[in-house]
Write a protein that holds these residues in place. Structure first.
Motif: not given
Length: 330
Positions: A283-303
């Motif tokens: 929601k905060k990332g807007g249109h330029n959000v990177n899903i891989k970065d979101v995954a890592i920042s959310s505690g996931y090592n594997h996409l």
């Protein structure tokens, strides 16, 4: 029968020997790895110098998978699976009885492996100390590569001698079998990265979950809020054991408390918190959000784990959610 003196099986045998030694001397090796090491080590010895050990390979393989996939303790009756091997060690390898027992043993244990993996796959994903289904995937790979190895070996044994002894056939079969046993060793070694503390709750009665457990779970209910407040769920290496240590309790009380107050198992509870966190980031990332970065920042090592859990919880992919969110925001 298997031509154990054939160079086709020599390189795979050396690969198994190397893996078994490496796993045996690694730190924190556990029982299921030792049983798999025994199967690989005996396989190597059977090829290199002791062909009469062949019938002992599959029993060790069965014991390893039984202990870890089903979480059933080995009883004295399980050791009867070694009886045919002990009786037939004196038989010549080219005898009909030896061949029948070998192939029946292989087929039966391979079939059981696939059945057990299918039956307990959900339990593996739910009760292992991990927030994805990597234990089930790891065991799947071991079973699949083991079955493929046995199938290719069986095909080779039925080839006419003039074909089996030709250099191109030896190279092809040796390469395939070497790759397969290498993958078996790789995934067996990988088991060490998982917290092998499978929690079988099938035999836990209602009476056992009262009194003292009830009191401790009430106290833990307050402690569970710390997981959210301190964002403990963002630790990609978080396990039920490590979380219990942080909350000064044990894994059983923590697991029961999560189930009682959130109606979820440990994996679902943590994954829900992580996906909710990921949604806030998107929601905060807007249109330029990177899903891989979101995954890592959310505690996931594997996409892949992130995509799978997001789809399970939100009933849509991250990209679909983003498109829907942006459309609603306009």
């Amino acid at each position: 029968m298997i031509a154990f003196d054939n160079i086709t099986f020599l390189i795979p045998a050396l690969v198994m020997l190397c893996w078994s030694i490496r796993i045996f001397f690694k730190e924190n090796v556990h029982n299921v790895q030792l049983l798999m090491v025994a199967a690989m080590f005996i396989s190597a010895l059977a090829v290199i110098c002791c062909p009469y050990l062949t019938l002992f390979i599959m029993p060790f393989y069965y014991m390893a998978l039984r202990v870890q996939i089903t979480s059933h303790k080995v009883s004295k009756w399980n050791y009867l699976i070694f009886l045919p091997a002990m009786i037939c060690t004196s038989l010549a390898q080219d005898s009909v009885i030896y061949e029948i027992i070998l192939y029946l043993q292989t087929l039966a244990i391979t079939a059981w492996s696939f059945f057990a993996l299918h039956k307990y796959r959900k339990a593996l994903a739910e009760y292992y100390d991990t927030t994805d289904d990597s234990p089930a995937e790891t065991f799947s790979q071991i079973v699949i590569f083991s079955a493929a190895t046995m199938a290719i070996t069986a095909i080779f044994t039925f080839l006419p001698d003039f074909i089996a002894e030709s250099i191109p056939v030896i190279v092809i079969f040796s390469t395939f079998i070497t790759l397969l046993v290498f993958m078996i060793g790789k995934y067996t070694y990988a088991l060490g990265t998982l917290a092998i503390t499978y929690e079988n709750t099938e035999n836990v009665t209602t009476d056992q979950r009262t009194t003292e457990d009830e009191t401790k779970s009430i106290i833990l209910h307050k402690e569970l809020q710390r997981i959210e407040d301190e964002k403990m769920y963002l630790d990609p290496m978080l396990s039920l054991v490590s979380l219990a240590e942080k909350l000064n309790t044990n894994r059983t009380y923590l697991s029961n408390s999560i189930h009682k107050y959130h109606n979820q198992n440990f994996a679902d509870f943590i994954n829900t918190l992580r996906i909710n966190h990921a949604i806030e980031l998107m929601k905060k990332g807007g249109h330029n959000v990177n899903i891989k970065d979101v995954a890592i920042s959310s505690g996931y090592n594997h996409l892949q784990s992130f995509y799978r859990n997001f789809a399970t919880i939100m009933q849509m992919t991250p990209k679909t959610w983003l498109a829907k969110h942006h459309a609603e925001a306009q």
